[in-house]
Enzyme design. Structure first.
Site, short mmCIF file in Angstrom:
data_model
loop_
_atom_site.label_atom_id
_atom_site.label_comp_id
_atom_site.label_asym_id
_atom_site.label_seq_id
_atom_site.Cartn_x
_atom_site.Cartn_y
_atom_site.Cartn_z
N SER A 109 41.07 -59.76 -69.62
CA SER A 109 40.56 -58.60 -70.36
C SER A 109 40.96 -58.42 -71.85
CB SER A 109 41.22 -57.40 -69.49
OG SER A 109 41.18 -56.08 -70.40
N CYS A 111 42.55 -55.86 -73.15
CA CYS A 111 43.55 -55.29 -73.10
C CYS A 111 44.76 -55.66 -73.06
CB CYS A 111 43.52 -53.91 -72.08
SG CYS A 111 43.94 -54.68 -70.45
N TYR A 138 47.86 -53.14 -65.95
CA TYR A 138 46.86 -53.98 -65.82
C TYR A 138 47.07 -55.31 -66.81
CZ TYR A 138 41.81 -55.76 -65.64
OH TYR A 138 40.82 -56.57 -65.43
N LYS A 142 47.24 -59.29 -66.14
CA LYS A 142 46.37 -60.46 -66.51
C LYS A 142 47.17 -61.26 -67.29
CE LYS A 142 42.70 -58.96 -64.72
NZ LYS A 142 41.92 -60.00 -63.66
#
Ligand code: GDP
Length: 309
Positions: A109, A111, A138, A142
């Site tokens: 992602s 982020c 998150y 990741k």
């Protein structure tokens, strides 16, 4: 060039927005698509993932399974976002390596990049500064997944690759107002406000943060392209190259669904990271480009929402 023909492709997370789009896209490829329902395998449990993979023997894996959510959900449920995502990715990558799949793509992602990363964000900005606190849980999971894919390539020579999609939207999105991302939330709020004849609709934050958005069908197409044309340890950005302020997005959503009232900005809600535009020039150089513009994509997401409710 990796030839997908005849492969058994496991789309892990096929009930999610991304996984479902990948399954739709793979329908036009000469492959056998494998999916596993949640009652057949709990991806957080290592033994269940190992058993399922050993029994079904995929030769290609798309890791689209993840615990996902918007700015509020990330902040409220840090354990779910960190622990579940670490387990899901570690279990799938390890089990896929064990049976020796021919190719695996892991999805991260945008982020994962530092909050203050120079814009547009290049792949090499990873781990050069502190993360945005609202979605750090998150992001850390990741980042670990990207590094694990890289480690399997380095230590054991597996053809594992990683792609970093920008903010996604489209059919099958989560429309729960507290846990969703911004586009499904605004679509739902605009429809509700229009139907109620309300004078205003609420938009979180100042409206000033800028975000880049991609329709999930474009991402699914990019995933198939990368499976065929990309094999390297470096992760690769998948974006559109265009971003806009949240206030402009909200106005576009309102126009799309026909809400003509005012936008009201609730600044007690967080803005999150100020800007998140990725540099996707490496992917463009490989020869892939998105096809679905934001206006057209929002209309499609709106149709899908209306059909689903
Ligand atoms: P982010 O990209 O990780 O920050 O995730 P989101 O998609 O949840 O939020 C993107 C931006 O949209 C943030 O600045 C939010 O404050 C803003 N936003 C405005 N209205 C909403 C809303 O109704 N729901 C969500 N999730 N975000 C909103």
């Amino acid at each position: 060039m990796f030839d997908l023909s005849g492969h058994r492709v496991w789309v892990a997370g096929h009930r999610g927005m991304v996984g479902a789009a990948v399954v739709r896209r793979l329908a036009s490829e000469p492959v056998e698509v494998l999916t596993a329902d949640r009652d057949a395998v709990d991806l957080v449990r290592q033994n269940q993932v190992e058993d399922w993979i050993a029994a079904h023997r995929p030769s290609v894996v798309v890791v689209a399974a993840a615990r996902v959510g918007g700015i509020a959900a990330n902040d409220a449920r840090p354990v779910d976002f960190l622990y579940d995502n670490l387990m899901i990715e570690a279990n799938i990558l390890a089990a896929a390596a064990k049976i020796g799949v021919a190719k695996l793509i892991f999805l991260g992602s945008s982020c994962i990049y530092p909050r203050e990363a120079a814009q547009p964000i290049r792949e090499d900005a990873l781990l050069t500064g502190p993360l945005e606190p609202t979605n750090q849980w998150y992001a850390i999971a990741k980042i670990a997944g990207i590094k694990l894919a890289e480690a399997y390539r380095r230590q054991h020579g597996h053809d594992f690759i990683s792609a970093m999609p920008t903010n996604l939207y489209g059919p099958g999105d989560n429309y729960d107002l507290e846990s969703s991302h911004v586009i499904p939330a605004l679509l739902r709020k605009a429809i509700t406000a229009r139907d109620a004849g309300a004078a205003e609709m609420v938009v979180w934050g100042t409206g000033r943060p800028r975000r880049e958005f991609m329709h999930v069908d474009d991402l699914a197409d990019a995933i198939v392209f990368l499976l065929k044309h990309y094999s390297a340890s470096a992760h690769i950005n998948v974006g559109t190259g265009c971003d806009l302020p949240i206030a402009d997005l909200a106005a576009m959503v309102a126009r799309t669904v026909g809400f003509t009232g005012r936008l009201c900005f609730d600044t007690s809600r967080p803005d999150g990271t100020p800007r998140k535009l990725m540099d996707s020039s490496r992917l463009a150089e490989l020869g892939w480009r998105p096809r679905i513009g934001l206006q057209e994509g929002l209309a499609d997401a709106w149709r899908a929402y209306v059909t689903a409710t």
